[in-house]
Design a protein around this motif. Structure first.
Motif, mmCIF file in Angstrom:
data_model
loop_
_atom_site.group_PDB
_atom_site.id
_atom_site.type_symbol
_atom_site.label_atom_id
_atom_site.label_comp_id
_atom_site.label_asym_id
_atom_site.label_seq_id
_atom_site.Cartn_x
_atom_site.Cartn_y
_atom_site.Cartn_z
ATOM 1 N N ASP A 131 -14.691 23.845 34.810
ATOM 2 C CA ASP A 131 -13.574 23.750 33.878
ATOM 3 C C ASP A 131 -12.679 22.537 34.127
ATOM 4 O O ASP A 131 -11.864 22.187 33.282
ATOM 5 C CB ASP A 131 -12.723 25.027 33.994
ATOM 6 C CG ASP A 131 -12.441 25.648 32.644
ATOM 7 O OD1 ASP A 131 -13.048 25.207 31.664
ATOM 8 O OD2 ASP A 131 -11.612 26.565 32.569
ATOM 9 N N LYS A 132 -12.835 21.921 35.281
ATOM 10 C CA LYS A 132 -11.915 20.847 35.654
ATOM 11 C C LYS A 132 -12.067 19.622 34.765
ATOM 12 O O LYS A 132 -11.095 19.009 34.337
ATOM 13 C CB LYS A 132 -12.128 20.481 37.123
ATOM 14 C CG LYS A 132 -11.765 21.613 38.085
ATOM 15 C CD LYS A 132 -12.052 21.233 39.532
ATOM 16 C CE LYS A 132 -11.732 22.384 40.471
ATOM 17 N NZ LYS A 132 -12.045 22.049 41.889
ATOM 18 N N SER A 133 -13.320 19.233 34.525
ATOM 19 C CA SER A 133 -13.574 18.082 33.661
ATOM 20 C C SER A 133 -14.942 18.246 33.026
ATOM 21 O O SER A 133 -15.774 19.040 33.489
ATOM 22 C CB SER A 133 -13.525 16.774 34.464
ATOM 23 O OG SER A 133 -14.683 16.657 35.301
ATOM 24 N N TRP A 134 -15.193 17.460 31.985
ATOM 25 C CA TRP A 134 -16.504 17.506 31.345
ATOM 26 C C TRP A 134 -17.575 16.940 32.281
ATOM 27 O O TRP A 134 -18.730 17.392 32.254
ATOM 28 C CB TRP A 134 -16.467 16.734 30.024
ATOM 29 C CG TRP A 134 -15.799 17.513 28.939
ATOM 30 C CD1 TRP A 134 -14.539 17.328 28.445
ATOM 31 C CD2 TRP A 134 -16.351 18.619 28.235
ATOM 32 N NE1 TRP A 134 -14.274 18.264 27.472
ATOM 33 C CE2 TRP A 134 -15.369 19.069 27.324
ATOM 34 C CE3 TRP A 134 -17.573 19.296 28.285
ATOM 35 C CZ2 TRP A 134 -15.565 20.144 26.467
ATOM 36 C CZ3 TRP A 134 -17.784 20.367 27.431
ATOM 37 C CH2 TRP A 134 -16.796 20.783 26.542
ATOM 38 N N GLN A 171 -13.977 31.632 29.495
ATOM 39 C CA GLN A 171 -12.832 30.927 30.049
ATOM 40 C C GLN A 171 -12.425 29.836 29.060
ATOM 41 O O GLN A 171 -13.092 29.623 28.047
ATOM 42 C CB GLN A 171 -13.143 30.336 31.414
ATOM 43 C CG GLN A 171 -14.271 29.321 31.451
ATOM 44 C CD GLN A 171 -14.622 28.914 32.876
ATOM 45 O OE1 GLN A 171 -14.340 29.621 33.839
ATOM 46 N NE2 GLN A 171 -15.254 27.758 33.029
ATOM 47 N N ASN A 172 -11.304 29.191 29.340
ATOM 48 C CA ASN A 172 -10.835 28.139 28.440
ATOM 49 C C ASN A 172 -11.737 26.913 28.520
ATOM 50 O O ASN A 172 -12.546 26.766 29.436
ATOM 51 C CB ASN A 172 -9.390 27.758 28.772
ATOM 52 C CG ASN A 172 -8.395 28.771 28.228
ATOM 53 O OD1 ASN A 172 -8.595 29.323 27.149
ATOM 54 N ND2 ASN A 172 -7.333 29.017 28.983
ATOM 55 N N LEU A 173 -11.571 26.035 27.564
ATOM 56 C CA LEU A 173 -12.383 24.824 27.492
ATOM 57 C C LEU A 173 -12.075 23.895 28.667
ATOM 58 O O LEU A 173 -10.966 23.926 29.218
ATOM 59 C CB LEU A 173 -12.123 24.093 26.175
ATOM 60 C CG LEU A 173 -12.378 24.905 24.898
ATOM 61 C CD1 LEU A 173 -11.988 24.077 23.674
ATOM 62 C CD2 LEU A 173 -13.834 25.337 24.815
ATOM 63 N N PRO A 174 -13.032 23.061 29.061
ATOM 64 C CA PRO A 174 -12.779 22.102 30.136
ATOM 65 C C PRO A 174 -11.572 21.207 29.852
ATOM 66 O O PRO A 174 -11.234 20.932 28.706
ATOM 67 C CB PRO A 174 -14.083 21.286 30.167
ATOM 68 C CG PRO A 174 -15.135 22.257 29.704
ATOM 69 C CD PRO A 174 -14.434 23.039 28.612
ATOM 70 N N GLU A 175 -10.945 20.788 30.938
ATOM 71 C CA GLU A 175 -9.804 19.859 30.890
ATOM 72 C C GLU A 175 -8.589 20.444 30.167
ATOM 73 O O GLU A 175 -7.760 19.708 29.642
ATOM 74 C CB GLU A 175 -10.218 18.518 30.267
ATOM 75 C CG GLU A 175 -11.336 17.828 31.033
ATOM 76 C CD GLU A 175 -11.751 16.500 30.438
ATOM 77 O OE1 GLU A 175 -11.236 16.155 29.351
ATOM 78 O OE2 GLU A 175 -12.582 15.807 31.044
ATOM 79 N N GLY A 176 -8.495 21.758 30.140
ATOM 80 C CA GLY A 176 -7.340 22.394 29.493
ATOM 81 C C GLY A 176 -7.281 22.154 28.010
ATOM 82 O O GLY A 176 -6.191 22.143 27.413
ATOM 83 N N GLY A 177 -8.442 21.976 27.399
ATOM 84 C CA GLY A 177 -8.489 21.685 25.967
ATOM 85 C C GLY A 177 -8.355 22.925 25.104
ATOM 86 O O GLY A 177 -8.701 24.031 25.516
ATOM 87 N N ARG A 217 -9.207 39.042 25.574
ATOM 88 C CA ARG A 217 -8.385 38.899 24.368
ATOM 89 C C ARG A 217 -7.058 38.223 24.669
ATOM 90 O O ARG A 217 -6.499 37.531 23.813
ATOM 91 C CB ARG A 217 -8.161 40.273 23.729
ATOM 92 C CG ARG A 217 -9.443 40.893 23.208
ATOM 93 C CD ARG A 217 -9.277 42.364 22.912
ATOM 94 N NE ARG A 217 -10.515 42.934 22.368
ATOM 95 C CZ ARG A 217 -10.705 44.224 22.154
ATOM 96 N NH1 ARG A 217 -9.742 45.089 22.452
ATOM 97 N NH2 ARG A 217 -11.840 44.670 21.650
ATOM 98 N N LEU A 218 -6.526 38.418 25.873
ATOM 99 C CA LEU A 218 -5.281 37.761 26.262
ATOM 100 C C LEU A 218 -5.491 36.260 26.384
ATOM 101 O O LEU A 218 -4.634 35.464 25.998
ATOM 102 C CB LEU A 218 -4.781 38.342 27.586
ATOM 103 C CG LEU A 218 -4.407 39.830 27.558
ATOM 104 C CD1 LEU A 218 -4.046 40.310 28.965
ATOM 105 C CD2 LEU A 218 -3.242 40.082 26.598
ATOM 106 N N LEU A 219 -6.642 35.866 26.920
ATOM 107 C CA LEU A 219 -6.977 34.446 27.023
ATOM 108 C C LEU A 219 -7.085 33.834 25.637
ATOM 109 O O LEU A 219 -6.581 32.732 25.392
ATOM 110 C CB LEU A 219 -8.290 34.301 27.799
ATOM 111 C CG LEU A 219 -8.855 32.896 28.016
ATOM 112 C CD1 LEU A 219 -9.550 32.808 29.378
ATOM 113 C CD2 LEU A 219 -9.877 32.533 26.925
#
Length: 430
Positions: free
Chosen positions: A175-178, A298-304, A374-376
């Motif tokens: 998740d940190k970077s692409w 989980q969320n997209l890489p790089e906090g996208g 669902r919270l994410l």
């Protein structure tokens, strides 16, 4: 055999009196309108939106016992092709038309859909109830609001926990970077044989949609300026990352929505997938139900953050039941019961803000191993920026995808591909 008794005068009189009473009751009902003929409201939709409608019909029937919903459901492409033809010819249009986000811009620029901002719909007062980024998606370049959002697709990183565990890869490290995502893919491939993703195109598609600036669409800004350019870092990076995935042999070269795609999910031969939150419902209901408990998100890489899909309801100008069509749309989009029923039925993430505060969002998702996903998704939805739509989005997407395939399969230079795409889009958009 006993002889059949004959009617007495008293019985005859009683029978005549009953008939008179029944006739009087029917006449009264007819005159009051209570026995009026049923209204049939035709609704055209596609999977899994059709499942949401079926799930809520009993509640609708309690409120509107005199209105029958006639659901016309076709596969995704067939539905939108049919609606395109119907709008072009003015024939065979339903009272309510469902649209997926990728088609809204195209349909919005025509004159075949009602402007819901105008009377008698007056949708302006309802917009504040809906997730903000969806309003721009349903607004034409000349300001007409042509479709009401019903579900949204917060961009999501799906992964097979069992595959990553076997490879010894921590999902957080992806998740940190692409670049970290691709590096982990090489480990997964080496240790498990599973591909990182079904198709490198998916990496391009999510990166190109991530963290758009205010006033930007994917391909055009809100002033109709084309954003596709050989010097646009968003497109250059998206194509570069997709090419790295393909060059490293990390994708299966499988087309989305194919039988091979479904099989890959079922067998665990693909470790990750980027999509909207709605993919969970599709996996659970028909794509790979036997993989329950194996997936996580989980969320997209790089906090996208990125919008990925979404469904809308529109009213064709030819509808014979516009008032009731609007009642149906409001029922499906502004009522918590309808939005949560769809969410629990097939994972359709509610566009309605109050529905996102429902206690169901705190419930663990069994298909995702009990994760409180669902919270994410709610947090991602609220951080996603509004995305402008354009009538030429589908044209631009088709051209970009063709040029991307040349980059991936023929090693075409990325900047040349983007320059060629720009020329073609401008030519088609004139």
């Amino acid at each position: 055999m006993m002889p059949k008794p004959r009617k007495t005068n008293a019985l005859k009189n009683k029978s005549s009196k009953n008939k008179a009473i029944k006739f009087a009751l029917v006449s009264a009902l007819l005159s009051s309108g209570l026995a009026a003929a049923q209204t049939t409201l035709t609704v055209a939709a596609f999977p899994s939106l059709d499942s949401s409608i079926k799930a809520i019909i009993p509640a609708w029937n309690k409120l509107h016992p005199d209105v029958t919903i006639k659901l016309q459901a076709q596969e995704f492409a067939d539905h939108h092709n049919a609606m395109t033809t119907a709008l072009a010819t003015g024939q065979g249009l339903p009272d309510v038309m469902a649209l997926e986000i990728s088609y809204v811009g195209k349909f919005a620029e025509g004159k075949g859909l009602e402007n819901l901002d105008k009377a008698p719909f007056n949708a302006g007062a309802l917009k504040k109830l809906i997730t903000p980024f969806t309003i721009a998606q349903a607004t034409s370049s000349d300001g007409r609001f042509v479709a009401m959002p019903t579900d949204i697709g917060p961009g999501t990183f799906f992964y097979r926990k069992d595959v990553l565990d076997k490879a010894g890869v921590n999902p957080a490290s992806m998740d940190k970077s692409w670049e970290d995502y691709i590096a982990a893919g090489k480990i997964i491939k080496a240790k498990t044989g599973a591909s990182l993703i079904s198709n490198a195109v998916s990496v391009f598609n999510i990166v190109a949609r991530t963290n758009l600036k205010d006033g930007e669409g994917i391909y055009f800004d809100n002033k109709n300026n084309l954003l596709v350019d050989s010097n646009n870092p968003r497109f250059v990076r998206a194509m570069t990352l997709a090419k790295d995935v393909r060059k490293s042999g990390l994708d299966s070269k499988i087309g989305e929505w194919s039988n091979e795609w479904f099989d890959a999910f079922k067998k665990g031969t693909v470790a990750t997938q980027f999509s909207g939150a709605w993919l969970q419902g599709a996996l659970q209901s028909y794509m790979a139900p036997d993989t329950k408990g194996l997936w996580r998100v989980q969320n997209l890489p790089e906090g996208g953050y990125a919008p990925w899909g979404g469904s809308f309801y529109a009213i064709p100008t030819t509808s014979k039941n516009k008032a009731m069509a609007w009642e149906f749309i409001k029922f499906m989009t502004t009522q918590d019961i309808s939005q949560i029923t769809a969410f629990e039925d097939n994972g359709a993430f509610p566009a309605l803000l109050t529905a996102q505060d429902n206690k169901a969002f705190n419930d663990p998702v069994p298909f995702l191993g009990g994760q409180k996903a669902r919270l994410l998704w709610r947090d991602a939805a609220r951080k996603t920026k509004p995305v402008s739509v354009n009538k030429y989005d589908s044209v631009a997407d088709s051209i970009i995808q063709t040029e991307l395939s040349k980059v991936l399969e023929q090693n075409k230079d990325i900047k040349v591909a983007l320059a060629d795409a720009r020329k073609q889009i401008l030519r088609r958009a004139r």
